[in-house]
Design a protein around this motif. Sequence first.
Motif, mmCIF file in Angstrom:
data_model
loop_
_atom_site.group_PDB
_atom_site.id
_atom_site.type_symbol
_atom_site.label_atom_id
_atom_site.label_comp_id
_atom_site.label_asym_id
_atom_site.label_seq_id
_atom_site.Cartn_x
_atom_site.Cartn_y
_atom_site.Cartn_z
ATOM 1 N N LYS A 44 -50.420 19.814 -31.847
ATOM 2 C CA LYS A 44 -49.965 20.718 -32.866
ATOM 3 C C LYS A 44 -50.571 19.972 -34.202
ATOM 4 N N THR A 45 -51.057 18.975 -34.183
ATOM 5 C CA THR A 45 -51.321 18.018 -35.498
ATOM 6 C C THR A 45 -52.831 18.779 -35.930
ATOM 7 N N TYR A 46 -52.876 19.039 -37.193
ATOM 8 C CA TYR A 46 -54.084 19.555 -37.895
ATOM 9 C C TYR A 46 -54.572 18.601 -38.814
ATOM 10 N N ASN A 47 -53.822 17.999 -39.608
ATOM 11 C CA ASN A 47 -54.248 16.869 -40.406
ATOM 12 C C ASN A 47 -53.590 15.513 -40.334
ATOM 13 N N VAL A 48 -54.263 14.363 -40.688
ATOM 14 C CA VAL A 48 -53.636 13.199 -40.542
ATOM 15 C C VAL A 48 -53.593 12.779 -41.983
ATOM 16 N N ILE A 49 -52.523 12.270 -42.355
ATOM 17 C CA ILE A 49 -52.318 11.728 -44.068
ATOM 18 C C ILE A 49 -52.212 10.259 -43.786
ATOM 19 N N ILE A 50 -53.108 9.582 -44.583
ATOM 20 C CA ILE A 50 -53.150 7.949 -44.671
ATOM 21 C C ILE A 50 -52.243 7.742 -45.971
ATOM 22 N N MET A 51 -51.262 6.931 -45.743
ATOM 23 C CA MET A 51 -50.258 6.402 -47.150
ATOM 24 C C MET A 51 -50.304 4.975 -47.181
ATOM 25 N N ARG A 52 -50.485 4.468 -48.466
ATOM 26 C CA ARG A 52 -50.534 3.094 -48.507
ATOM 27 C C ARG A 52 -49.578 2.480 -49.640
ATOM 28 N N LYS A 53 -49.218 1.457 -49.389
ATOM 29 C CA LYS A 53 -48.440 0.746 -50.547
ATOM 30 C C LYS A 53 -48.739 -1.015 -50.378
ATOM 31 N N ILE A 54 -48.579 -1.801 -51.569
ATOM 32 C CA ILE A 54 -48.801 -3.015 -51.498
ATOM 33 C C ILE A 54 -47.607 -3.616 -50.634
ATOM 34 N N ASP A 73 -43.569 -4.508 -51.501
ATOM 35 C CA ASP A 73 -43.051 -3.878 -52.843
ATOM 36 C C ASP A 73 -42.266 -2.729 -52.458
ATOM 37 N N GLY A 74 -41.173 -2.266 -53.246
ATOM 38 C CA GLY A 74 -40.227 -1.431 -53.030
ATOM 39 C C GLY A 74 -39.413 -1.338 -52.066
ATOM 40 N N ALA A 75 -39.363 -0.092 -51.505
ATOM 41 C CA ALA A 75 -38.245 0.071 -50.617
ATOM 42 C C ALA A 75 -38.381 -0.643 -49.103
ATOM 43 N N VAL A 76 -37.273 -0.355 -48.283
ATOM 44 C CA VAL A 76 -37.199 -1.110 -47.104
ATOM 45 C C VAL A 76 -38.363 -0.557 -46.236
ATOM 46 N N ASN A 77 -38.866 -1.349 -45.086
ATOM 47 C CA ASN A 77 -39.737 -0.753 -44.343
ATOM 48 C C ASN A 77 -39.299 0.532 -43.548
ATOM 49 N N GLY A 78 -40.082 1.309 -43.191
ATOM 50 C CA GLY A 78 -39.706 2.590 -42.625
ATOM 51 C C GLY A 78 -39.489 3.737 -43.514
ATOM 52 N N SER A 79 -38.963 3.539 -44.866
ATOM 53 C CA SER A 79 -39.013 4.497 -45.678
ATOM 54 C C SER A 79 -40.616 4.866 -46.413
ATOM 55 N N THR A 80 -40.760 6.029 -46.701
ATOM 56 C CA THR A 80 -42.012 6.369 -47.191
ATOM 57 C C THR A 80 -42.090 6.581 -48.587
ATOM 58 N N GLU A 81 -41.115 6.360 -49.324
ATOM 59 C CA GLU A 81 -40.871 6.603 -50.720
ATOM 60 C C GLU A 81 -42.142 6.002 -51.386
ATOM 61 N N ASP A 82 -42.151 4.737 -51.385
ATOM 62 C CA ASP A 82 -43.235 3.841 -52.130
ATOM 63 C C ASP A 82 -44.814 4.026 -51.760
ATOM 64 N N TYR A 83 -44.740 4.828 -50.596
ATOM 65 C CA TYR A 83 -46.139 4.899 -50.119
ATOM 66 C C TYR A 83 -46.863 6.132 -50.801
ATOM 67 N N LYS A 84 -48.030 5.854 -51.141
ATOM 68 C CA LYS A 84 -49.046 6.872 -52.036
ATOM 69 C C LYS A 84 -50.124 7.499 -51.197
ATOM 70 N N GLU A 85 -50.408 8.600 -50.955
ATOM 71 C CA GLU A 85 -51.265 8.990 -50.159
ATOM 72 C C GLU A 85 -52.691 8.930 -50.740
ATOM 73 N N VAL A 86 -53.701 8.380 -49.760
ATOM 74 C CA VAL A 86 -54.730 8.040 -50.264
ATOM 75 C C VAL A 86 -55.908 8.956 -49.667
ATOM 76 N N LYS A 87 -55.355 9.303 -48.338
ATOM 77 C CA LYS A 87 -56.635 10.188 -47.684
ATOM 78 C C LYS A 87 -56.045 11.289 -47.019
ATOM 79 N N GLN A 88 -56.532 12.582 -46.718
ATOM 80 C CA GLN A 88 -56.057 13.582 -45.956
ATOM 81 C C GLN A 88 -57.189 13.680 -44.891
ATOM 82 N N LEU A 89 -57.050 13.646 -43.554
ATOM 83 C CA LEU A 89 -57.901 13.529 -42.619
ATOM 84 C C LEU A 89 -57.898 14.667 -41.625
ATOM 85 N N ASP A 90 -59.190 15.065 -41.094
ATOM 86 C CA ASP A 90 -59.124 16.068 -40.059
ATOM 87 C C ASP A 90 -58.547 15.362 -38.728
#
Lengths: 212, 413
Positions: free
Chosen positions: B78-88, B91-108
């Motif tokens: 079902k997957t069309y794209n893979v989104i890579i997200m990153r944070k230091i 920093d920020g929220a507890v592991n598991g939450s994606t709130e502080d992660y920023k998108e760096v790349k969208q890949l096929d």
Amino acid sequence: MLFLKKTVPFLITLGMGIFTFMYYFMPHKHMKFVWENVSDWAIIIGGGSMAVGAISMIRTYYRKSMNKEDPNRWYAVITLVCMIGMTLIGFIFGIGSETLFNDLFINVMMPLESTMFSLLAFYIASAAFRSFRLKSFSAGLLLVAAIIVMLAQIPLGENISVHIPAISSWIMDCPNVAARRAILMGISIGVVATALKIILGIDKSVFSGAGK
Amino acid sequence: MIKLSKKIFKVPVNVLLVTLVVTSCISLYLPIPLFAQESVSAAGASDVLILDGKDTPNDGGGSIDLKFEIKDKSILDKTYNVIIMRKIAGDGAVNGSTEDYKEVKQLDVSTKRYNDKKGIEDGIPYSYVVKLVDKSNNVLFTSPSYGPFISSPQWYNTEKTAVLILSIISIFIILLFINLAKQGRNLYIRPLAGIKAIEDAVGRATEMGKPCIYIPGISTIDDISTLASISILSKISEVIANYQSRIVIPNYEPIVYSVIDEVVKNAYVKAGRPDAYKQEDVYYLTGRQFAYASGIAGLMSREKPAANFFLGWFMAESLILAEAGAMTGAIQIAGTDSISQIPFFIVACDYTLIGEELYAAGAYMGGDSKLLGGLKGQDYVKLVLMIILVVLFFLKLAGVEGIDTLLVGGGGH
């Protein structure tokens, strides 16, 4: 004076030579930083040297154009007029697209250069005529190889025999590549040896003041 | 052994020592070991996706290599794209939450690797989260946090070890023969017809009362072929000055012109005839390739030179120059390391220095024992290389793995 003309250029060459050698093996960002700065300096020096070239050209052609005994002095006059004319047009009207400078460059300079380039076709024919004479066994081999390779480039070659393109490919990919690689290896080793001799100051002929 | 090496490397050993000391100082000063790859690798796994990350090896820093694999086939379909997200990391929220992660790349979805260079700083730990989305951008799966991964720069590119070893061997052999020549050892160098013809050509020009034209090629001063050409020119200028003949040198590159002007001037001084040097004979012509060719063709037809020298780096203008010269009836000597132009010079010139012969000419003409020693060393390096290639060829035939890439360097930076 000899220190400035001989020792300083040698020390700069030695330092930069060692640094360049090390930079090839060391990808660290500090090395890259120094390399990029040095490259910027090379561009600045290159830009400044254009003035040296222009002065040399003007001086040489001015002397030639002033020599009334020389029947060819008008060529020098035309060169100077063109050079000064293009420079003034560039300064007055700018050098961007849709300017007089650009129009002259596109409509005069480029067709002239293309004309010179097209002369190559005639020169290749005259050079081929000289080199493809059947003087010896080696010249015969060259002639046969050249005929096959040339025939393979045109549709007629395949019509004569389907093997001609295959033989042509073999000539280009095997004996030709082998010879090219052998020459390339010799060149690469020669580059290392020559660079080493210049960097270590063993060959000083390229340094100013070496003759004194 | 030490005595022998001291004897052999009487002068160059100083230079090698300086290099060694500088390298050692740098390595001592730096917190990162010189020859070690500081690489932090970490892997994370879930039932759906595996992600592995590490510092990019053999680079200047600021880069992390990520490798991922979708394990769950139903999600993969079902997957069309893979989104890579990153944070230091940390920093920020507890592991598991994606709130502080920023998108760096969208890949096929077919992509399996990603080299993250976007805003990566060395020494800082980064955590990654991967999102799998369908065609309508609906999130199918969000991975747990992976990492931390830390980027670091390397001081040595391990992929270039073979090149380094071969370079050291080559330099050692060349320096060895230079020192043997300096000690007075008689070293035979095969004579080259083209080099011998240079002096004859200058003599012919003197007898005919016509000038020689010297073309140093169209490359820059940092090109070895240009430097080799200047080296030959310095010797030819001396012969010209001694014979009281004339040499005309139109230049393509302003820096090359400046160096050549000085070199020719010095050759005249060395020959004891500084008054005979004519500044208007060494000049800058143009920086346009075909304008340069036409300028020289015109010069040849007007001056009717007795000898033409084409020594340096040439491109398409080579045949125009050589044919224009041949039409004037001048004796022509060419030399270039530009492989594609060698055939043109061979057919249009009387003598051609092929490839490395161009570098050898300057050394051969001067008769300097040290330079001749370098030439001999060069020949022995070639011998060593031939032996290595034959050995590798037979190892390859024997089916030994990894032979193909053994001598392949790590590329540029």
